[in-house]
Design a protein around this motif. Structure first.
Motif, short mmCIF file in Angstrom:
data_model
loop_
_atom_site.label_atom_id
_atom_site.label_comp_id
_atom_site.label_asym_id
_atom_site.label_seq_id
_atom_site.Cartn_x
_atom_site.Cartn_y
_atom_site.Cartn_z
N ASP A 1 -7.44 -13.20 44.64
CA ASP A 1 -7.16 -14.09 43.19
C ASP A 1 -5.67 -14.84 44.15
OD1 ASP A 1 -6.57 -15.22 40.95
OD2 ASP A 1 -5.77 -13.47 40.08
N TYR B 1 -21.77 -7.31 37.92
CA TYR B 1 -21.41 -8.22 38.70
C TYR B 1 -22.10 -8.75 40.04
CZ TYR B 1 -16.87 -7.76 36.52
OH TYR B 1 -16.04 -7.85 35.21
N THR C 1 -17.61 -8.80 25.29
CA THR C 1 -16.74 -9.76 24.46
C THR C 1 -15.22 -9.91 24.64
OG1 THR C 1 -17.86 -8.71 22.44
CG2 THR C 1 -15.96 -9.92 21.86
N ASN C 2 -14.62 -9.04 25.44
CA ASN C 2 -13.18 -9.18 25.65
C ASN C 2 -12.82 -9.17 27.11
OD1 ASN C 2 -12.31 -8.84 22.86
ND2 ASN C 2 -13.37 -6.76 22.93
N TYR C 3 -13.65 -8.89 28.13
CA TYR C 3 -13.35 -8.65 29.62
C TYR C 3 -14.10 -9.27 30.47
CZ TYR C 3 -12.38 -6.55 34.15
OH TYR C 3 -12.13 -6.42 35.50
N GLU D 1 -10.58 -8.37 44.03
CA GLU D 1 -10.47 -9.42 43.48
C GLU D 1 -9.60 -10.07 44.63
OE1 GLU D 1 -11.31 -8.31 38.98
OE2 GLU D 1 -9.15 -9.14 39.86
N THR E 1 -9.08 -3.90 21.60
CA THR E 1 -10.09 -4.81 22.50
C THR E 1 -11.31 -3.52 22.97
OG1 THR E 1 -8.95 -4.43 24.58
CG2 THR E 1 -8.96 -6.27 23.16
N PRO F 1 -16.18 -11.76 30.59
CA PRO F 1 -16.51 -13.39 30.96
C PRO F 1 -15.22 -13.95 31.43
CG PRO F 1 -17.13 -12.72 28.59
CD PRO F 1 -16.62 -11.38 29.26
N ASP F 2 -14.11 -13.39 31.51
CA ASP F 2 -12.99 -14.13 31.71
C ASP F 2 -12.28 -13.27 33.39
OD1 ASP F 2 -12.41 -15.81 29.89
OD2 ASP F 2 -11.31 -14.13 28.65
N SER F 3 -13.29 -12.28 33.54
CA SER F 3 -12.89 -11.39 35.03
C SER F 3 -13.53 -12.38 36.06
CB SER F 3 -13.45 -10.00 34.98
OG SER F 3 -14.81 -10.14 34.99
N ILE F 4 -12.91 -12.10 37.22
CA ILE F 4 -13.44 -12.94 38.36
C ILE F 4 -14.91 -12.44 38.74
CG2 ILE F 4 -13.08 -13.17 40.83
CD1 ILE F 4 -9.83 -12.81 40.27
N LYS F 5 -15.69 -13.55 39.13
CA LYS F 5 -17.11 -13.39 39.48
C LYS F 5 -17.37 -13.18 40.90
CE LYS F 5 -18.30 -12.98 35.08
NZ LYS F 5 -18.97 -13.89 34.40
#
Length: 275
Positions: free
Chosen positions: A144, A60, A106-108, A142, A209, A110-114
């Motif tokens: 959000d 991260y 693959t599963n977590y 995070e 996953t 890419p979609d998690s907050i950067k």
């Protein structure tokens, strides 16, 4: 430190005060972490957990891709290699780590907050009521919308971890502690925000996953319970009251405690405080 004292004050004395744990290879009771049902989770161990945490931090912080993450994982594993005992061999840990990271990319991830929306390894120090010092390091915070999410990574048995999320369990107490830290911190604006804690079990072998997320809801009553535990632990520490232990028959600290006169130690400290 707080959890150590709550689970076994004698372990706090030998570990934190005398700092004998590493030198004397002392361990606490394994029964403290016994699951209600048998678990067959791969024995990865504490060093593997440390390496994965350090790798996640770099992913991260530096916006690493999968290949970059593997390189960091290899570096950290090599750095900690001499600390590995009673777990999988290094080569097997490497294969296991590669598989875990592939699942996460693959599963977590890419979609998690950067990076722009998070704080990594956030250290928070506060004094409750102006006199009870507490601090903690949060893996990831995070931000959000109206939610401030405390994210904590876990490796090891998910089954045992989920049990520890129940009221009174180690992870429940940790979640309440983190919630308390965030709300009490002057650095974090929590007005009109909801604070929640999310545990991510990174190697959940029963999940399609390869990982699972568990969000735990902490109430004001939970926070008050933990506050009271902090106050009690603080006063016991100040008074050098290590007379109680977990009393588990396989706890090295409690066994070693038979050779220490803790009542005399407590009395000496009380006498010095009165002078």
């Amino acid at each position: 430190m707080f959890d150590i004292f709550i689970n076994c004050p004698k372990s706090f004395y030998f570990d934190d005060v005398l700092q004998l744990t590493t030198v004397a290879t002392l361990v606490g009771s394994k029964k403290e972490h016994a699951t209600k049902e048998k678990t067959n989770h791969t024995p990865t161990g504490a060093v593997y957990g440390t390496v994965i945490h350090e790798t996640m931090y770099k992913i991260y912080r530096d916006s690493l891709d999968f290949e970059g993450a593997l390189k960091i994982f290899d570096e950290r594993l090599k750095l900690h290699e001499t600390e590995i005992i009673d777990t999988l061999p290094v080569e097997d840990l490497k294969k296991y780590g590669y598989r875990l990271l592939k699942n996460l990319f693959t599963n977590y991830i890419p979609d998690s907050i950067k990076v722009d929306d998070i704080n990594l390894e956030k250290e928070i120090y506060v004094k409750l009521e102006g006199k009870y010092p507490i601090k903690g390091i949060i893996d990831k915070l995070e931000f959000d919308g109206d939610v401030i999410r405390v994210v904590d990574y876990k490796t090891g048995s998910t089954q045992r971890g989920v049990e520890a999320l129940q009221f009174g369990g180690d992870y429940w107490r940790q979640a309440a502690f983190y919630n308390l830290l965030v709300n009490a911190s002057s650095e974090i604006g929590t007005t009109n925000k909801k604070v929640e804690t999310q545990y991510i079990f990174l190697d959940d072998e029963n999940s399609d996953t390869g990982y699972s997320m568990h969000t735990i809801a902490i109430t004001e009553e939970d926070i008050q319970v933990v506050k009271n535990q902090i106050y009690d632990a603080y006063h016991q520490m100040k008074a050098a009251d290590f007379t109680q232990g977990c009393q588990k028959d396989d706890c090295d600290f409690c066994r070693l405690g038979h050779f220490v006169d803790f009542e005399a130690l407590k009395h000496d400290v009380e006498s010095n405080l009165k002078r």
